[in-house]
Scaffold this motif. Structure first.
Motif, PDB file in Angstrom:
ATOM      1  N   LYS A 126       0.832  -1.210   0.000  1.00 52.44           N
ATOM      2  CA  LYS A 126       0.000   0.000   0.000  1.00 52.44           C
ATOM      3  C   LYS A 126       0.868   1.263   0.000  1.00 52.44           C
ATOM      4  CE  LYS A 126      -1.954  -1.167   3.917  1.00 52.44           C
ATOM      5  NZ  LYS A 126      -1.347  -2.485   4.218  1.00 52.44           N
ATOM      6  N   THR A 127       1.778   1.313   0.955  1.00 51.84           N
ATOM      7  CA  THR A 127       2.638   2.494   1.060  1.00 51.84           C
ATOM      8  C   THR A 127       3.469   2.674  -0.204  1.00 51.84           C
ATOM      9  OG1 THR A 127       2.730   2.308   3.457  1.00 51.84           O
ATOM     10  CG2 THR A 127       4.500   3.547   2.410  1.00 51.84           C
ATOM     11  N   THR A 128       4.008   1.582  -0.691  1.00 53.64           N
ATOM     12  CA  THR A 128       4.829   1.658  -1.896  1.00 53.64           C
ATOM     13  C   THR A 128       4.025   2.233  -3.054  1.00 53.64           C
ATOM     14  OG1 THR A 128       6.001  -0.291  -1.102  1.00 53.64           O
ATOM     15  CG2 THR A 128       6.346   0.325  -3.396  1.00 53.64           C
ATOM     16  N   ALA A 187      -3.270   9.972   1.479  1.00 55.37           N
ATOM     17  CA  ALA A 187      -3.165   9.852   2.931  1.00 55.37           C
ATOM     18  C   ALA A 187      -2.827   8.414   3.278  1.00 55.37           C
ATOM     19  CB  ALA A 187      -4.468  10.284   3.588  1.00 55.37           C
ATOM     20  N   ASP A 188      -1.578   8.206   3.717  1.00 56.12           N
ATOM     21  CA  ASP A 188      -1.142   6.850   4.061  1.00 56.12           C
ATOM     22  C   ASP A 188      -1.410   6.596   5.537  1.00 56.12           C
ATOM     23  OD1 ASP A 188      -0.074   4.360   3.984  1.00 56.12           O
ATOM     24  OD2 ASP A 188       2.014   5.000   3.688  1.00 56.12           O
ATOM     25  N   GLU A 189      -2.398   5.786   5.808  1.00 52.17           N
ATOM     26  CA  GLU A 189      -2.816   5.463   7.175  1.00 52.17           C
ATOM     27  C   GLU A 189      -2.954   6.698   8.068  1.00 52.17           C
ATOM     28  OE1 GLU A 189      -1.611   1.925   8.821  1.00 52.17           O
ATOM     29  OE2 GLU A 189      -0.549   1.196   7.055  1.00 52.17           O
ATOM     30  N   PRO A 190      -3.801   7.621   7.670  1.00 53.28           N
ATOM     31  CA  PRO A 190      -3.908   8.874   8.426  1.00 53.28           C
ATOM     32  C   PRO A 190      -4.468   8.681   9.836  1.00 53.28           C
ATOM     33  CG  PRO A 190      -5.671   8.727   6.800  1.00 53.28           C
ATOM     34  CD  PRO A 190      -4.753   7.578   6.545  1.00 53.28           C
TER      35      PRO A 190
HETATM   36 MG   LIG Z   1       2.341   1.146   4.854  1.00 47.14          MG
END
Ligand SMILES: [Mg+2]
Ligand SMILES: Nc1ncnc2c1ncn2[C@@H]1O[C@H](COP(=O)(O)OP(=O)(O)OP(=O)(O)O)[C@@H](O)[C@H]1O
Lengths: 228, 478
Positions: A46-48, A167-170
């Motif tokens: 996901k982050t990537t 928004a990465d895991e806000p």
């Molecule tokens: Mg991540």
């Protein structure tokens, strides 16, 4: 109208011992005004994926086209300006400059963009009111709760009216009440300003708020559903 | 982006870790004070020496018969007097000049003798050129006047050699010691030697040693010694010398004044009399002399003036103070080197502290810097933000240091710094024991520039460190 078009995106990390394929052939189109959640188990990429869409990381292969601009054609310096002028970011933590007030943090991007002073003042006030912090303009981050800090971050991301917000895991660091509150605010702004949101999460309640849910597994999209 | 925004962030960042910043700022502050103050002392010291060289010893320019320089004989007087005098009077750059007859003599009293250069001068001319008339010591009478004939001004050193300087505890001395708050018990002991005359400093010191306890001597010895100095003014000194015909002649002068400059060597050598009291005796016509001492309006015009006179009067020797006191002239150059060394050391140390502090600050803010780069702050802005912070950190201390340093110099420049514990050595080579520090405003300007420059240079290493950060890695939360 599609804002982001991703074709056959691959990201391979060459670790010292093993090769990790973090994103493995993703095809994806994001439409204007979408409110999209990217979910999947830890390590699913996901982050990537979000970093590549945000122009923070470069793909091993494949293309990302944002509003007719192929990100791979931009060099590092151009990418910085590109991010500044087109993308809003909300991170899990460390979003704000500790020495600046909420107001100053929100103005920051518009200041860097060189917007007019009056316009900045007005927009800052408006957006902070939208996230329910109209009375905390002059508070510093350490005077705000975690939820309030994330709301300031959302306000900053939206203040300059970017093409989309990543928004990465806000909500990863927030309690359930703040999580719900932040999502409500994001949803409201998505409707009010027609801002395109892409966010990742582990939280089922957050997923429930999304109108499009993309499920990643081992760097591949295994499910992509639109609701409501 | 508005510059003020970055500047304001940088300034606020300075105060994020107050304790650490204050430590560096204090270090910079102390370093700057030390640099400014020592430079001030040095400058005052050298300036005093140069002033003394010019205004008591050699003046700006000295004009001689070239032969006189090779051999200080009476016959070698300045040729073409009317020509050079006319020139000196008409030159705009010249403030004053004084003509001197110079005769090497043997001075003797009933108790001592010494080789002395008698300077025959015209009082008003000499006063305009040399400040010896302002250097009359307290209790040392007064400078020459035209009221009585055959008077002489000698130095404190000469007075000592000719035993004209004595020591005597009189009732006035006791009164003055009481005013200086010397304890009554100590003064009581002195009453034993009241009105006894000691012919030399050594004798008097020995007497004080036996009379007073070690502690009393240590604390009050110097005050008592200084208060008890007694010059036998109006003493007669006989001067013996060869006149222009080689005949041995004598002349008696009465001491009217005792002077003391900061150069013992000069003092030991020179005594002053009115020219008309000595010139005829030496066999000179009215207007013969050996030396013209010249003071110009502006020190900077000296070299030009010198070469002008030289071309106009090739038969004369013209020497500037730089030729006559090369050591003092060298000190001016040395000053520049001194500044450079002191500032170099301070700035180097400063850069170390600053770089270290900023590197720590960068390390602490990795995530924040990563975030800033991620949201679109470009390298130029990141660099500037760190550079400003570094410069602020440097400037706060340096500015404080300069202000305190300037105040210190202002204060001590008024009161003077007494280095008399090492003074004898200093005065023997012509340097004052009491130093009045001074500094020119240009120095502060230079220091400010240098400090800012150091701040900018010191910011390069931390800023590069920050720019090397990969935003993706920096913001990854584990
Ligand atoms: Mg991540
Ligand atoms: N810089 C890197 N070097 C090597 N491997 C990496 C790097 N960054 C990520 N990976 C690997 O890529 C894969 C995907 O990681 P990523 O961080 O995108 O997952 P994620 O879905 O965001 O996980 P999480 O839910 O835990 O945040 C993981 O196996 C991870 O170990």
């Amino acid at each position: 109208m599609s804002v982001i078009e991703i074709k056959n995106l691959v990201k391979i990390y060459n670790g010292s011992a093993v090769q990790v394929t973090a994103v493995n052939g993703v095809d994806l189109t994001i439409e204007k005004g979408e409110f999209t959640a990217i979910v999947g188990p830890s390590g699913s990429g996901k982050t990537t994926l979000l970093n590549m869409i945000g122009g923070l990381d470069s793909p091993t292969s494949g293309t990302i086209v944002v509003d007719k601009t192929d990100l791979s054609t931009l060099n590092k310096r151009q990418l910085v300006d590109y991010r500044l002028n087109n993308i809003g970011f909300v991170f899990q933590a460390y979003n704000l400059i500790p020495v600046l007030t909420a107001k100053e943090n929100v103005s920051f991007i518009m200041e860097m963009q060189g917007a007019k002073k009056d316009a900045i003042t007005q927009r800052t006030k408006e957006i902070l009111e939208s996230v329910g912090l109209g009375d905390r303009l002059n508070s510093r981050p350490n005077q705000l709760s975690g939820g309030q800090q994330q709301r300031v971050a959302v306000a900053r991301a939206l203040a300059s009216k970017p093409k989309f917000v990543i928004a990465d895991e806000p909500t990863a660091n927030l309690d359930s009440k703040s999580t719900e509150n932040l999502l409500d605010i994001m949803e409201e702004l998505n409707k009010k300003e027609n801002t395109t949101f892409i966010f990742s999460t582990h939280d089922q309640r957050v997923v429930n708020k999304a109108r499009r849910v993309i499920v990643l597994e081992d760097g591949k999209i295994v499910k992509d559903e639109r609701r409501g | 982006m508005r510059k003020q925004m970055i500047i304001s962030i940088s300034w606020k960042n300075v105060w994020r870790n107050k304790k650490r910043s204050l430590i560096v700022i204090c270090a910079v502050l102390l370093g700057t004070i030390a640099g400014v103050f020592t430079s001030g002392i040095m400058k005052g010291w050298v300036q005093q020496r140069i002033d003394s060289v010019i205004y008591t010893e050699v003046s700006h320019l000295k004009i001689h018969n070239p032969d006189y320089l090779l051999n200080e004989e009476l016959a070698y007087t300045v040729p073409d007097q009317s020509g050079i005098e006319k020139y000196l009077k008409s030159d705009q750059n010249i403030l004053a000049f004084s003509k001197r007859v110079k005769i090497m003599t043997m001075a003797s009293t009933s108790t001592g003798s010494s080789a002395i250069m008698l300077n025959g001068i015209q009082i008003e001319d000499e006063k305009a050129v040399s400040k010896v008339w302002k250097k009359i010591v307290s209790g040392g009478g007064e400078y020459l006047n035209n009221l009585s004939k055959n008077q002489i001004v000698i130095s404190d050193k000469t007075a000592e050699q000719l035993r004209i300087k004595n020591f005597k505890v009189t009732s006035e001395v006791i009164d003055s010691l009481k005013r200086l708050e010397v304890p009554a018990s100590t003064i009581e002991k002195l009453s034993n030697i009241e009105n006894i005359r000691y012919k030399t400093a050594k004798l008097f010191k020995n007497e004080l040693k036996t009379l007073l306890s070690k502690k009393e001597n240590k604390e009050y010895g110097k005050q008592i010694f200084n208060a008890s100095v007694h010059y036998r003014l109006r003493s007669k000194i006989v001067f013996t010398f060869n006149d222009t015909n080689g005949k041995l002649v004598y002349q008696t002068f009465r001491v009217c004044g005792i002077y003391k400059t900061q150069n013992t060597m000069f003092d030991q050598m020179n005594a002053f009399v009115v020219k008309d009291d000595i010139a005829p005796l030496a066999g000179f016509s009215d207007n013969s002399y050996h030396e013209i001492a010249v003071i110009a309006h502006e020190e900077k015009d000296i070299d030009e003036l010198k070469s002008e006179i030289k071309t106009q009067f090739p038969e004369l020797s013209v020497l500037s103070w730089k030729d006559l006191a090369p050591d003092a002239a060298m000190m001016t150059d040395f000053m520049g080197i001194w500044y450079a060394i002191i500032m170099g050391i301070i700035l180097f140390a400063l850069a170390f502290g600053i770089i270290n502090t900023m590197l720590m600050a960068i390390l602490e803010r990795v995530k924040e810097l990563g975030m800033l780069m991620a949201i679109g702050m470009n390298k130029k802005r990141v660099f500037r933000m760190i550079m400003y912070e570094t410069v602020f950190l440097t400037l706060v201390g340096a500015f404080g240091g300069m202000v305190i340093g300037a105040l210190l110099i202002g204060f001590t420049g008024h009161t003077g710094l007494d280095f008399s514990s090492v003074s004898e050595g200093l005065e023997a080579i012509g340097y004052s024991a009491i130093i009045f520090p001074e500094i020119d405003p240009g120095f502060f300007f230079l220091v400010t520039l240098l400090v800012i420059g150091t701040g900018i240079l010191s910011s390069i290493i931390p800023a590069r460190k920050a720019l090397k950060l990969n935003p993706v890695e920096a913001i990854r939360t584990e």
